[in-house]
Design an enzyme around this catalytic site. Structure first.
Site, PDB file in Angstrom:
ATOM      1  CG  HIS A  57      39.366  48.411  16.131  1.00  0.00           C
ATOM      2  ND1 HIS A  57      40.171  47.726  15.237  1.00  0.00           N
ATOM      3  CD2 HIS A  57      38.884  49.485  15.434  1.00  0.00           C
ATOM      4  CE1 HIS A  57      40.173  48.361  14.069  1.00  0.00           C
ATOM      5  NE2 HIS A  57      39.398  49.428  14.168  1.00  0.00           N
ATOM      6  CB  CYS A  58      44.345  46.258  18.345  1.00  0.00           C
ATOM      7  SG  CYS A  58      43.914  45.154  19.719  1.00  0.00           S
ATOM      8  CB  SER A  59      44.224  42.303  15.306  1.00  0.00           C
ATOM      9  OG  SER A  59      44.883  43.005  14.268  1.00  0.00           O
TER      10      SER A  59
END
Length: 265
Positions: free
Chosen positions: A156-158
């Site tokens: 994931h990222c943001s």
């Protein structure tokens, strides 16, 4: 165990990549690769889903500044968490896009503003292909996914749409998934992230009543033109996606063979 998109309520842009058809007609194994937005807003039921999936490794593509202002991650058990920041905070386009999201006066970024936010986003996607932090982070993420000790893996990222989206493109291409299915998964972030996107815009309008939504929306969406910019950069610099995997990300044939062996049914 195949699940539909949006498998985590607190991370609505999440999905299991299992079931897509890869090399030799073999399906991507269900429950092995989970793409997501940041897991800081997961509820108890979501943590239960992660426990059921048995997530062993979590790859976090955010940098330290993003992590510091986000809610603490909620995960099941004690998975290995690997931070691979795909960011370059001093890059002028990153600075410009941060200013857009903060509602700042864009007068200091006149040249970028004239080109428009979509052009800035396309430039970020080209940087995903050639930027040293991006190549290092994405390359290591693939090597982690190729090791069965790290499966099931959540990455994931943001918002789970751009860095996570391009890493998904890399993984699925390496697994032999066809371009149309990869593009469809990429664009699905607009549907799954719609509620989050509108909530962000409402909050920004409250803080900045004069908000220029035309400048902000392109940062909150995925668009085919962004993906096409990355593909064009791959072709320009490396000649082919195989060349990008080999020379850009440093992935040897043994790693790619292991990736397919462990992730294709």
């Amino acid at each position: 165990m195949s699940r539909p998109g949006g498998i985590l309520v607190g991370a609505p842009n999440s999905r299991d990549l299992g079931g897509l058809t890869g090399a030799g007609g073999r399906p991507v194994r269900s429950g092995m690769l989970i793409r997501s937005d940041a897991p800081g807003r997961l509820g108890d039921a979501d943590v239960g889903v992660l426990a059921e999936l048995g997530v062993t490794c979590v790859v976090d593509l955010r940098d330290a500044s993003e992590i510091s202002v986000a809610a603490p991650d909620r995960l099941a058990g004690q998975p290995r968490v690997v931070h691979l920041p795909v960011s370059e905070r001093e890059h002028p386009v990153f600075i410009y896009l941060s200013a857009v999201l903060a509602g700042h006066d864009l007068g200091a970024y006149a040249a970028l503003a004239r080109e428009g936010t979509p052009a800035a986003m396309a430039e970020i996607y080209r940087w995903f292909v050639t930027g040293a932090p991006a190549r290092a982070g994405f390359g290591r993420a693939v090597r982690l996914a190729a090791d069965p000790a790290n499966l099931p893996l959540l990455f994931h990222c943001s918002a789970g749409k751009d860095r996570t989206g391009w890493l998904t493109v890399i993984l699925l291409t390496a697994l032999g998934v066809d371009d149309a299915a990869i593009r469809a998964d990429y664009l699905r972030s607009n549907q799954l992230g719609a509620g989050t996107r509108e909530a962000i815009l409402r909050a920004m309008r409250r803080r900045h009543p004069e908000l220029d939504e035309d400048a902000v929306r392109p940062v909150l969406e995925v668009r085919e033109e962004y993906l096409d910019a990355a593909y064009a950069e791959v072709a320009r610099v490396y000649g082919s996606f195989d060349g990008y995997l080999r020379d850009g990300l440093g992935l040897d044939e043994a790693t790619l063979t292991a990736l397919r062996g462990h992730l294709l049914g």
